[in-house]
Enzyme design. Structure first.
Site, PDB file in Angstrom:
ATOM      1  N   ASN A 195      -8.480 -21.812 -46.801  1.00 49.80           N
ATOM      2  CA  ASN A 195      -9.457 -20.801 -47.206  1.00 49.80           C
ATOM      3  C   ASN A 195     -10.705 -20.810 -46.324  1.00 49.80           C
ATOM      4  O   ASN A 195     -11.425 -19.819 -46.269  1.00 49.80           O
ATOM      5  CB  ASN A 195      -9.801 -20.945 -48.693  1.00 49.80           C
ATOM      6  CG  ASN A 195      -8.616 -20.519 -49.558  1.00 49.80           C
ATOM      7  OD1 ASN A 195      -7.713 -19.818 -49.092  1.00 49.80           O
ATOM      8  ND2 ASN A 195      -8.608 -20.935 -50.817  1.00 49.80           N
ATOM      9  N   CYS A 251      -2.536 -13.764 -54.268  1.00 48.98           N
ATOM     10  CA  CYS A 251      -1.950 -14.215 -55.533  1.00 48.98           C
ATOM     11  C   CYS A 251      -2.345 -13.306 -56.689  1.00 48.98           C
ATOM     12  O   CYS A 251      -3.507 -12.902 -56.798  1.00 48.98           O
ATOM     13  CB  CYS A 251      -2.427 -15.642 -55.837  1.00 48.98           C
ATOM     14  SG  CYS A 251      -1.598 -16.883 -54.856  1.00 48.98           S
TER      15      CYS A 251
HETATM   16  C1  EPZ Z   1     -11.119 -17.534 -53.165  1.00 47.22           C
HETATM   17  O1  EPZ Z   1     -10.700 -16.318 -53.762  1.00 47.22           O
HETATM   18  C2  EPZ Z   1      -9.849 -18.244 -52.755  1.00 47.22           C
HETATM   19  N1  EPZ Z   1      -9.132 -17.392 -51.818  1.00 47.22           N
HETATM   20  C3  EPZ Z   1      -8.990 -18.551 -53.973  1.00 47.22           C
HETATM   21  O2  EPZ Z   1      -7.914 -19.344 -53.534  1.00 47.22           O
HETATM   22  C4  EPZ Z   1      -9.807 -19.351 -54.976  1.00 47.22           C
HETATM   23  O3  EPZ Z   1      -9.060 -19.468 -56.157  1.00 47.22           O
HETATM   24  C5  EPZ Z   1     -11.123 -18.638 -55.296  1.00 47.22           C
HETATM   25  O4  EPZ Z   1     -11.850 -18.346 -54.073  1.00 47.22           O
HETATM   26  C6  EPZ Z   1     -12.050 -19.454 -56.187  1.00 47.22           C
HETATM   27  O5  EPZ Z   1     -12.342 -20.687 -55.589  1.00 47.22           O
HETATM   28  C7  EPZ Z   1      -9.488 -17.335 -50.553  1.00 47.22           C
HETATM   29  O6  EPZ Z   1     -10.412 -17.999 -50.106  1.00 47.22           O
HETATM   30  C8  EPZ Z   1      -8.696 -16.447 -49.676  1.00 47.22           C
HETATM   31  P1  EPZ Z   1     -13.893 -15.457 -55.791  1.00 47.22           P
HETATM   32  P2  EPZ Z   1     -11.727 -15.171 -53.991  1.00 47.22           P
HETATM   33  O7  EPZ Z   1     -14.419 -14.245 -55.149  1.00 47.22           O
HETATM   34  O8  EPZ Z   1     -12.722 -15.180 -52.895  1.00 47.22           O
HETATM   35  C9  EPZ Z   1     -14.708 -12.566 -59.499  1.00 47.22           C
HETATM   36  C10 EPZ Z   1      -5.727 -20.132 -53.461  1.00 47.22           C
HETATM   37  O9  EPZ Z   1      -4.930 -20.557 -54.330  1.00 47.22           O
HETATM   38  N2  EPZ Z   1     -15.160 -11.581 -58.499  1.00 47.22           N
HETATM   39  O10 EPZ Z   1     -14.663 -16.720 -55.664  1.00 47.22           O
HETATM   40  O11 EPZ Z   1     -10.974 -13.937 -54.273  1.00 47.22           O
HETATM   41  C11 EPZ Z   1     -13.212 -12.872 -59.419  1.00 47.22           C
HETATM   42  O12 EPZ Z   1     -12.465 -11.913 -60.115  1.00 47.22           O
HETATM   43  C12 EPZ Z   1      -6.568 -18.907 -53.727  1.00 47.22           C
HETATM   44  O13 EPZ Z   1      -5.866 -20.638 -52.334  1.00 47.22           O
HETATM   45  C13 EPZ Z   1     -15.738 -10.402 -58.935  1.00 47.22           C
HETATM   46  O14 EPZ Z   1     -15.851 -10.130 -60.125  1.00 47.22           O
HETATM   47  O15 EPZ Z   1     -12.405 -15.689 -55.325  1.00 47.22           O
HETATM   48  C14 EPZ Z   1     -13.172 -14.243 -60.013  1.00 47.22           C
HETATM   49  O16 EPZ Z   1     -13.184 -14.141 -61.405  1.00 47.22           O
HETATM   50  C15 EPZ Z   1      -6.224 -18.219 -54.999  1.00 47.22           C
HETATM   51  N3  EPZ Z   1     -16.180  -9.522 -57.975  1.00 47.22           N
HETATM   52  C16 EPZ Z   1     -14.479 -14.889 -59.543  1.00 47.22           C
HETATM   53  O17 EPZ Z   1     -15.327 -13.798 -59.194  1.00 47.22           O
HETATM   54  C17 EPZ Z   1     -16.089  -9.777 -56.652  1.00 47.22           C
HETATM   55  O18 EPZ Z   1     -16.523  -8.939 -55.840  1.00 47.22           O
HETATM   56  C18 EPZ Z   1     -14.371 -15.807 -58.356  1.00 47.22           C
HETATM   57  O19 EPZ Z   1     -13.648 -15.151 -57.315  1.00 47.22           O
HETATM   58  C19 EPZ Z   1     -15.502 -10.982 -56.230  1.00 47.22           C
HETATM   59  C20 EPZ Z   1     -15.044 -11.879 -57.182  1.00 47.22           C
END
Ligand code: EPZ
Length: 430
Positions: A23, A117
């Site tokens: 990541n 995912c």
């Molecule tokens: C990153 O996803 C990782 N992916 C994920 O890893 C990881 O689970 C996640 O961070 C949390 O640590 C990558 O780095 C490619 P977030 P990301 O934005 O960036 C909400 C794995 O298994 N949100 O931190 O998509 C979201 O719905 C994967 O390697 C909004 O509401 O996660 C979630 O509830 C799976 N609006 C929370 O924030 C937004 O604009 C955290 O998501 C963005 C996110």
């Protein structure tokens, strides 16, 4: 379709070397296109998500050279277009980092909405909020993110939700905006810090990464650099869980123990012995593990990406464990699979209640997503008899040489492509 077949019961033992953080690599490789000088990145994990991103970069004209040992050279001077709508980009989440990178460099980006995912609705409103704050006009049209600006100007951005993706994407775009950008309520994950360090090595001026306030002083351009990616905290944690579940004794090398603290302390709590070295963590499993409570939280809390693997261990821990998933709303799809192996787990909303059982039994199960798939492998290695994990493409999106590394620790596991090879494995490993 490929499957993993394994016969459980061998306590894993020995040493395993962890690859670079997937990541972090996604943000770093996207950032590498922001200069017209060559950029060399080392310790890149050669997993499917990274291959997709590199193919997407090639597709827009970027020059990508992969050398043995996880070194990738990127030359962004050959990029010909700012529209990324190829098959590759639709398959991964981190493809959205090309929006921040292209917007920062060319002030224009058209990128397919992300895949990745299926663990919840995963909106990108905070990314868009950040891009708009620094002056971009952003629209979603025909399944694409369209971002354009004549000028990017630094701004004060408060993220309504702590988001790894939004923090990294805004850092990318704002690194070349005019003036100062402040991101408040920023994500503090080690990979956020790694992307900031890499951009700084390219001449960006980013301070505060790793805290919840990141300050970016925009620079006019970025230059070439050489950078080594940090070790993958989640891959390391996965091997630590495999050691615990199989009552093994595994030393996980090439790690930053500080990044593993939440994982190490939960394993200690359930009865494992953890020995930390400068760049290694040894996990000594015990015959009797006890239950615990887990709540997933942004870093430095317990990572959501370790929740399924930990649940697989807790399925075998005496007593009742309570797991609360607070980041994604749909990250329990693997529970039905674990139950097929004899686990006693009930999900109520964001909470999973796990009543530990004394043993699991092998079954045919699905890798419902990347970390869920890893959890199935852990459960299979600890279970009695044979387990077949289907849809392992999910696992291979994020784990480099997973089967080979587990074999190196003494696991009876193989990747098979057809029924004949599956039966051969069963005849060989009795
Ligand atoms: C990153 O996803 C990782 N992916 C994920 O890893 C990881 O689970 C996640 O961070 C949390 O640590 C990558 O780095 C490619 P977030 P990301 O934005 O960036 C909400 C794995 O298994 N949100 O931190 O998509 C979201 O719905 C994967 O390697 C909004 O509401 O996660 C979630 O509830 C799976 N609006 C929370 O924030 C937004 O604009 C955290 O998501 C963005 C996110």
């Amino acid at each position: 379709m490929s499957q993993y077949v394994m016969k459980g019961g061998n306590p894993l033992s020995g040493e395993v070397l962890v690859a670079g953080a997937k990541n972090a690599a996604l943000g770093i490789l996207a950032g590498a296109i922001m200069t017209n000088d060559p950029v060399t990145i080392e310790n890149v994990p050669m997993v499917q998500d990274i291959e997709f991103l590199l193919d997407a970069i090639r597709d827009i004209g970027g020059t990508v050279e992969c050398r043995p040992g996880g070194t990738v050279m990127i030359d962004g001077s050959t990029i010909r277009k700012t529209m990324v709508n190829n098959d590759y980009i639709q398959k991964l989440r981190g493809g959205y980092y090309l929006v921040g990178a292209l917007l920062g460099k060319y002030h224009h980006a058209e990128v397919d909405l992300p895949g990745g995912c299926n663990i919840g609705s995963r909106p990108i409103d905070q990314h868009i909020k950040g891009f708009r704050a620094i002056g971009a006009d952003v629209k979603i049209r025909n399944g694409m993110i369209l971002a354009h600006s004549s000028r990017l100007v630094g701004a004060h951005i408060y993220l309504d939700i702590v988001s790894v993706g939004a923090t990294i994407n805004i850092m990318l775009a704002a690194s070349t905006a005019e003036g100062k950008t402040i991101i408040e309520n920023a994500a503090k994950e080690p990979h956020v810090v790694d992307v900031a360090n890499m951009l700084n090595s390219m001449g960006a001026n980013i301070k505060g990464a790793g805290t919840d306030v990141i300050r970016i002083n925009g620079v006019t351009s970025l230059h070439g650099a050489e950078y080594t990616i940090i070790p993958d905290q989640i891959e390391a944690g996965t091997f630590m869980m495999a050691a615990a579940a199989t009552k093994g004794d595994v030393t996980v090398r090439n790690v930053i123990p500080k990044h593993l603290e939440s994982i190490s302390s939960k394993l200690r709590e359930i009865g494992c012995e953890i020995v930390e070295d400068d760049d290694a963590v040894r996990v000594i499993g015990r015959n009797h593990l006890h239950s615990t409570h887990i709540k997933t939280l942004p870093y430095p809390g317990f990572p959501t990406d370790m929740q399924p693997q930990m649940a697989a261990v807790l399925a075998l821990a005496e007593g009742t464990s309570v797991v609360t998933e607070s980041i994604f709303e749909n990250r329990y799809k693997y529970v039905d699979e674990l139950v097929r192996m004899g686990a006693n787990v009930k999900v109520e909303g964001s909470v999973a209640i796990i009543d530990g059982v004394s043993s699991l039994s092998g079954a045919k199960v699905l890798a419902t997503d990347l970390r869920a798939g890893a959890a199935m492998v852990i459960a299979g290695l600890a279970a009695d008899g044979y387990t077949v994990v289907d849809e392992v493409a999910h696992i291979e999106r994020g784990y480099e040489n997973f089967v080979e590394k587990l074999q190196g620790l003494g696991a009876d596991i193989a990747r098979v492509d057809n029924e004949r090879d599956l039966q051969k494995f069963k005849m060989r490993v009795v």
